[in-house]
Design an enzyme around this catalytic site. Sequence first.
Site, PDB file in Angstrom:
ATOM      1  N   GLU A 170      27.190  19.937 -18.876  1.00 20.68           N
ATOM      2  CA  GLU A 170      27.695  18.554 -18.955  1.00 20.68           C
ATOM      3  C   GLU A 170      27.687  17.973 -20.367  1.00 20.68           C
ATOM      4  OE1 GLU A 170      25.499  16.259 -16.068  1.00 20.68           O
ATOM      5  OE2 GLU A 170      26.199  17.473 -14.401  1.00 20.68           O
ATOM      6  N   GLU A 289      28.164  24.202  -8.065  1.00 22.13           N
ATOM      7  CA  GLU A 289      27.385  23.119  -7.429  1.00 22.13           C
ATOM      8  C   GLU A 289      28.218  22.398  -6.372  1.00 22.13           C
ATOM      9  OE1 GLU A 289      25.588  20.466 -10.292  1.00 22.13           O
ATOM     10  OE2 GLU A 289      25.131  22.090 -11.691  1.00 22.13           O
TER      11      GLU A 289
HETATM   12  C1  XIL Z   1      20.319  17.114  -9.399  1.00 23.53           C
HETATM   13  C2  XIL Z   1      19.324  17.523  -8.322  1.00 23.53           C
HETATM   14  O1  XIL Z   1      20.051  17.931  -7.184  1.00 23.53           O
HETATM   15  C3  XIL Z   1      18.409  16.368  -7.965  1.00 23.53           C
HETATM   16  O2  XIL Z   1      17.402  16.782  -7.059  1.00 23.53           O
HETATM   17  C4  XIL Z   1      17.779  15.805  -9.235  1.00 23.53           C
HETATM   18  O3  XIL Z   1      17.036  14.648  -8.910  1.00 23.53           O
HETATM   19  C5  XIL Z   1      18.840  15.442 -10.264  1.00 23.53           C
HETATM   20  O4  XIL Z   1      19.640  16.585 -10.524  1.00 23.53           O
HETATM   21  N1  XIL Z   1      24.612  18.253 -11.958  1.00 23.53           N
HETATM   22  C6  XIL Z   1      23.688  19.233 -12.228  1.00 23.53           C
HETATM   23  C7  XIL Z   1      22.473  19.354 -11.384  1.00 23.53           C
HETATM   24  O5  XIL Z   1      23.924  20.072 -13.103  1.00 23.53           O
HETATM   25  O6  XIL Z   1      21.366  19.834 -12.096  1.00 23.53           O
HETATM   26  C8  XIL Z   1      22.122  18.035 -10.713  1.00 23.53           C
HETATM   27  O7  XIL Z   1      21.039  18.262  -9.820  1.00 23.53           O
HETATM   28  C9  XIL Z   1      23.322  17.463 -10.026  1.00 23.53           C
HETATM   29  C10 XIL Z   1      24.429  17.199 -10.996  1.00 23.53           C
END
Ligand code: XIL
Length: 397
Positions: A170, A289
């Site tokens: 990101e 994701e």
């Molecule tokens: C999220 C997790 O799912 C949560 O449990 C945590 O509180 C915050 O992070 N993009 C990403 C992930 O790359 O690491 C994130 O994960 C969601 C968005």
Amino acid sequence: MKPSRWIAAGLVAVATAAALNAVPATAGRPYDPTAQSLRALAQRHGLYVGTAVDMAALDNAAEPRYRELVGSEFSTVTAENVMKWESLEPTRGTYDWGPADELVAFARQHHQRVRGHVLVWHNQLPAWLTSGVEDGSIDTAELRRILRDHITAVVRHFKGRIWQWDVVNEAVSDPWDTPSTLHYKGFWAEHLGPGYIADAFRWARAADPNALLFYNDYNIEAFGSGNPADDKTQFVYEMARDLRARGVPIDGVGSQGHLGTQYGNYDTLQVAAALRKFAGLGLATAFTEVDVRSQLTAGVRAGDSAEINPRLQASAANFSTLLRACLAERHCLSFTLWGFTDKHSWVPGAFSDPPEGLATVYDENYQPKRSYQELKADLIFAGPPFVRPRVPQQPRR
Ligand code: XIL
């Protein structure tokens, strides 16, 4: 090749072709693909199907179904949180490998590959690091050394056990950010400048020459205007192209795939075209994701089926769009869900105004939803000539 080698290679080719085209026989029973797991069905395409794993849920003896399904339905796992910097190094110089090691051991027991998540990100950094930079006790030169040492320590620790690393996560802004012109955003770009991205890939490669190194981001499922000032996919594409041109060891681009049913979203052909364009740079791709959230309106919360049904159907269609696009592109190596049950999903915690949820493929009682069935159907009803096995990616030297 010696003649014996030719024969061996030929036999492998014949066996592979047979495995791809034939329906497996089961003694006495007709083969029922709908009774197979996602991982078994994906294997025919050489595709890995994964989930993010919440370690608290995995270890909760009161919820055996979570552990069972992680082990049986998926062929790759990602740590939802325990490989993030704040978890690995909560106190400067003191690493806590325990929960991450446990996941890697679980994966090994279940013959799963591991996606390492994440080496460089602006979120979930330890307080000692962010406050040290803020109060000036950590200067730029030291910050760069800290980043190099972190990448080196983490990648070395898991060396040989990580298939794909999300090296940088990101790094690029969105059109709704200020300024709206797309740019490198966040803690690392602000303090080190965008050069940290190439550095991070080089440090990761030096620490494990065999792991595939990915750039990972959201909102890059499809191309838009083609102008990098407002098209994030184009911005990331040009970034990856420049990194490749400069010999930076990037092997893949991960598209997170966080979608919502309230948005316009994309069709399968748009998404497949984006994956193909990244593959044109010599890069592997992956969905890393995937989840598809919906607004929990008053009607949804009250159980009104007229509000719930269209959301469940739209969700299923969006999961399917991403999976079919991935199947269609031979360099798309894995399809990872960001959690698989609404019982353990980051969505309600992260999107509360308005409240959102219903983002995964099993409901809160571990019942498969329409989206699960559609993923399964996509894996079953795909094959040559348009869907062919994956092309393995070799780490770039
Ligand atoms: C999220 C997790 O799912 C949560 O449990 C945590 O509180 C915050 O992070 N993009 C990403 C992930 O790359 O690491 C994130 O994960 C969601 C968005």
